[in-house]
Design a protein around this motif. Sequence first.
Motif, PDB file in Angstrom:
ATOM      1  N   TYR A 146       1.041  -0.997   0.025  1.00 12.15           N
ATOM      2  CA  TYR A 146      -0.060  -0.333   0.470  1.00 12.15           C
ATOM      3  C   TYR A 146       1.090   1.706   0.108  1.00 12.15           C
ATOM      4  CZ  TYR A 146      -2.885   3.776   1.764  1.00 12.15           C
ATOM      5  OH  TYR A 146      -3.803   5.501   1.796  1.00 12.15           O
ATOM      6  N   TYR A 147       2.116   1.183   0.872  1.00 13.53           N
ATOM      7  CA  TYR A 147       2.496   2.666   0.391  1.00 13.53           C
ATOM      8  C   TYR A 147       3.805   2.582   0.105  1.00 13.53           C
ATOM      9  CZ  TYR A 147       1.062   3.958   5.308  1.00 13.53           C
ATOM     10  OH  TYR A 147       0.296   4.417   6.782  1.00 13.53           O
ATOM     11  N   PHE A 148       4.218   1.542  -0.699  1.00 10.27           N
ATOM     12  CA  PHE A 148       5.284   1.151  -1.661  1.00 10.27           C
ATOM     13  C   PHE A 148       4.990   1.118  -2.840  1.00 10.27           C
ATOM     14  CE2 PHE A 148       6.998   1.851   2.596  1.00 10.27           C
ATOM     15  CZ  PHE A 148       7.969   3.442   1.996  1.00 10.27           C
ATOM     16  N   CYS A 149       3.796   0.318  -3.400  1.00  5.27           N
ATOM     17  CA  CYS A 149       3.412   0.538  -4.424  1.00  5.27           C
ATOM     18  C   CYS A 149       4.053  -1.665  -5.157  1.00  5.27           C
ATOM     19  CB  CYS A 149       3.491   0.335  -5.611  1.00  5.27           C
ATOM     20  SG  CYS A 149       2.582   2.499  -5.916  1.00  5.27           S
ATOM     21  N   SER A 150       5.500  -1.515  -4.291  1.00  5.38           N
ATOM     22  CA  SER A 150       6.340  -2.446  -5.299  1.00  5.38           C
ATOM     23  C   SER A 150       7.887  -2.939  -4.449  1.00  5.38           C
ATOM     24  CB  SER A 150       6.773  -3.015  -6.832  1.00  5.38           C
ATOM     25  OG  SER A 150       7.411  -1.706  -7.126  1.00  5.38           O
TER      26      SER A 150
END
Length: 205
Positions: free
Chosen positions: A45-49
Amino acid sequence: MSKELSTEEKIREAAKRVFVEKGFDGCSSREIAKEAGMNVALVNYYFCSKKQLFKLVFETVMEDFMMSTLEVFKRDLSLESKMRIFIEREYEFLTSHPDIPRFIISELARGDKFEFDPRPILEKIEATGVFEELTKAQKQGVIRKMDLTNLMILISANCQYPFVGKPLMKHLNKLDEDQYTELMMLQKQYVTEMLIGYLFIQKNK
């Protein structure tokens, strides 16, 4: 009272520990989430990947590694004093973060599998005035003339190899951690005097 880290900061710190130890290919987002004490959905959620998180961590590590030593060139000191402090700070940083050089080298060696733009960091390095000061000192005959890349390699090799080669040196010489740390204190002195004596022309007269 210390400020409590935000969720995002906790994930970054956890990711840094895991990435430095295992590299990008050696870990998963799930491992990072476990290290941070969170679920993997929150990490994504915070860093996508994992790739995006790694990019942020690597750039932070590179900047910390470079700027922790180069900030000295902003100070109002003689070039020789700056060089001595620079070498001392490099050893201090590497003593506290001995795995950082191996991490940076191994990840950059992944080539086109890893996207890293060095320009923002290079601009910050240039802003310290180090390149301008070294070039001016060469023209004035204060220090030995050589390509700045060669100068960088000369200093880096003598400061960083004792930490990159630490496992080998400990094994060959049958040293424990305390003995190796003590050895590095002496090595810092030897390297400082050797580099200052070689680079500064008046030292050789």
